[in-house]
Design a protein around this motif. Structure first.
Motif, PDB file in Angstrom:
ATOM      1  N   PHE A   1       0.810  -1.220   0.000  1.00 51.56           N
ATOM      2  CA  PHE A   1       0.000   0.000   0.000  1.00 51.56           C
ATOM      3  C   PHE A   1       0.846   1.275   0.000  1.00 51.56           C
ATOM      4  N   ASN A   2       2.171   1.086  -0.101  1.00 50.45           N
ATOM      5  CA  ASN A   2       3.051   2.227   0.126  1.00 50.45           C
ATOM      6  C   ASN A   2       3.768   2.751  -1.101  1.00 50.45           C
ATOM      7  N   TYR A   3       3.318   2.345  -2.278  1.00 52.20           N
ATOM      8  CA  TYR A   3       4.029   2.772  -3.475  1.00 52.20           C
ATOM      9  C   TYR A   3       4.036   4.289  -3.632  1.00 52.20           C
ATOM     10  N   VAL A   4       5.139   4.736  -4.222  1.00 55.65           N
ATOM     11  CA  VAL A   4       5.357   6.147  -4.503  1.00 55.65           C
ATOM     12  C   VAL A   4       5.598   6.222  -6.007  1.00 55.65           C
ATOM     13  N   THR A   5       5.124   7.283  -6.642  1.00 54.88           N
ATOM     14  CA  THR A   5       5.406   7.451  -8.065  1.00 54.88           C
ATOM     15  C   THR A   5       6.679   8.271  -8.225  1.00 54.88           C
ATOM     16  N   VAL A   6       7.594   7.776  -9.041  1.00 51.33           N
ATOM     17  CA  VAL A   6       8.839   8.511  -9.307  1.00 51.33           C
ATOM     18  C   VAL A   6       8.914   8.835 -10.796  1.00 51.33           C
ATOM     19  N   ASP A   7       8.971  10.122 -11.104  1.00 53.40           N
ATOM     20  CA  ASP A   7       9.215  10.542 -12.483  1.00 53.40           C
ATOM     21  C   ASP A   7      10.647  11.035 -12.558  1.00 53.40           C
ATOM     22  N   ALA A   8      11.381  10.481 -13.500  1.00 55.51           N
ATOM     23  CA  ALA A   8      12.793  10.837 -13.594  1.00 55.51           C
ATOM     24  C   ALA A   8      13.102  11.530 -14.911  1.00 55.51           C
ATOM     25  N   ILE A   9      13.987  12.503 -14.857  1.00 58.67           N
ATOM     26  CA  ILE A   9      14.544  13.106 -16.068  1.00 58.67           C
ATOM     27  C   ILE A   9      16.053  12.944 -15.948  1.00 58.67           C
ATOM     28  N   TYR A  10      16.641  12.142 -16.842  1.00 57.33           N
ATOM     29  CA  TYR A  10      18.055  11.800 -16.717  1.00 57.33           C
ATOM     30  C   TYR A  10      18.630  11.505 -18.082  1.00 57.33           C
ATOM     31  N   PRO A  11      19.622  12.245 -18.535  1.00 57.93           N
ATOM     32  CA  PRO A  11      20.181  13.423 -17.851  1.00 57.93           C
ATOM     33  C   PRO A  11      19.257  14.628 -18.017  1.00 57.93           C
ATOM     34  N   CYS A  12      19.369  15.570 -17.107  1.00 58.11           N
ATOM     35  CA  CYS A  12      18.543  16.759 -17.224  1.00 58.11           C
ATOM     36  C   CYS A  12      19.404  17.971 -17.554  1.00 58.11           C
TER      37      CYS A  12
END
Lengths: 306, 306
Positions: free
Chosen positions: B90-101
């Motif tokens: 129940f603990n998922y977190v959404t991670v959006d990544a920009i790499y490289p930025c």
């Protein structure tokens, strides 16, 4: 069975969900009504309000180094999206419980649909004003207590006791008084004859200008927040009909300042100055009104009779 | 080293936090700038945006029955407060990544303080209008493409091609088009000579009334949301200077409708009708302006020169 007020919650494992009273996707909040299945008090209902915690900014390095488990959802060029699972200690949720709860509690937490109502001066005079006048004075006794120094004395940040243009400044209960960028204060007018925005005329400009000037100066001195970072506004309809003003940091994510509810105080002053002293008596204002509230009841019955 | 656009993220364990670009306590969101310590591309920065997930309302019974671990914070009569730890899933977190930025990405996600500016008609004429006129037409070519049926054709919900009072209605990209109580649509005027709220006069009442009337009817038919549950407003300043209107469900927790930014369309119509066709040319409007934006630059240099 013990006295109702002594019931204690020791586990949520047997909590049986009856229905969701309200939730908010944006703030990650849900209020749930239910019962504890297997205890002796199964005739008692409980409300549990769950909210996700914000990330602990101090401990972000720990959050990453403890290893978030990653599931890739999507990858395109430099952009990617994951479902990540932080290790246990980062996942706490705040639970506020009311147990046993009454129908009053239930109705307080039940989401009421909000309707937009176009309030003409005529609708104000014939439905809203009679409602305001029907409210017993006792309901704002707490305001009078503050003004007279009989309550919340230690919370008062500033007091100008001029009966015409004076006000009392206090922190709003929603503000922790620690984070300056979450600043939220309230200025309550000393005078008792202004019920709301609708009563304001050129006669009240000294009060309004005083709140902006002295309120900003006190906040700058005490909390270091400059006037350019303050959103100063009144609610219409307000939650109580004794004139008061909200002062909030511009970086605040609060919904208190939405259109159909919040009117910026400098706009109020400028409208009165540019378009006439009776601007707020002539204006048509679209307002948010909650379904099932007393005000909505008055509006509906007036519209039916007309 | 591979081509920059091919860098992939496989773990966050070695992500080194440089600084927090922005965060929001209310929505439980944080954008972090940093580097991956131990890979060959340690000269590349990455932005990770983390947001807590909302509770899954369908699975609330499972959330409770799986046993939330409880820590009592406080108990008083029927009220209690806990820190609770839900089981893993129940603990998922959404991670959006920009790499490289790039520095452009960094500046996009960096919180810019918002200032309140009192925009007089004079300030509008001398600083804001010249700025609007300096914007190359190419910047709103995407709007023209929509109006001419050259882009986003499949997204258009409704089109009235009258060049005077017509508009195109589309869902806003922020809306998933599934949850009706999160409804968010945009109406873009066919006419191209209205840059913003400041240009509106009695001449535009047919356009404004048409958007309210036909926009509401289409939304009622297609999504079942009644007009009493629609907040219809314009932004001033808008994000692009081609007249457009926001239509949002009243239960939306969006910040898009804040004072100093959102003006309800029926209030706009009523102001013009009650106080004169030139209301928005004469009005003084307090507006939110982001620090470091082009508009703030213009305002500051005009204020210095004056």
């Amino acid at each position: 069975m013990e006295g109702a007020s002594k019931l204690k919650i020791s586990s949520l494992t047997n909590f049986e969900v009856e229905r969701v009273l309200s939730d908010d996707i944006f703030s990650k909040y849900v209020a749930v009504l239910g019962r504890f299945r297997d205890d002796d008090n199964s005739d008692c209902q409980a409300i549990l309000r769950l909210s996700r915690r914000h990330f602990d900014l101090e401990n972000l390095p720990a959050l990453f180094s403890s290893g978030l488990q990653l599931d890739l959802d999507f990858h395109n060029d430099i952009y990617s999206k994951f479902a990540a699972l932080p290790s246990e200690k980062f996942n706490y949720v705040t639970v506020d419980a009311i147990y046993p709860c009454t129908s009053k509690h239930i109705s307080k937490f039940e989401r009421k649909p909000v309707h937009m109502v176009r309030e003409t001066p005529e609708l104000y005079r014939n439905a809203i004003l009679p409602y305001i006048e029907s409210i017993p004075a006792a309901q704002t006794q707490w305001v009078v207590n503050i003004l007279e120094g009989k309550a919340e004395v230690e919370r008062v940040i500033f007091m100008d006791d001029n009966l015409d243009s004076g006000f009392v400044l206090l922190p709003d209960l929603k503000w922790d008084q620690i984070q300056a960028n979450q600043l939220y204060c309230v200025a309550i007018a000393q005078r008792r004859d202004v019920r709301s925005l609708r009563d304001l005329t050129a006669q009240h400009l000294p009060l309004l200008e005083n709140i902006i000037k002295q309120g900003s100066a006190v906040i700058q001195n005490k909390y270091g927040v400059g006037s350019e970072c303050l959103k100063i506004f009144v609610h219409y309809h307000p939650s109580y009909f004794h004139f008061h003003v909200h002062l909030m940091h511009t970086s605040q994510g609060s919904l208190a300042n939405g259109a159909g509810k919040a009117h910026l105080l400098t706009d109020v002053i400028d409208n009165i100055k540019v378009f006439g002293s009776d601007y707020y008596q002539r204006a048509v204002l679209q307002v948010e009104v909650g379904e099932g509230t007393d005000i909505m009841e008055r509006i509906s019955s007036y519209s039916r009779e007309k």
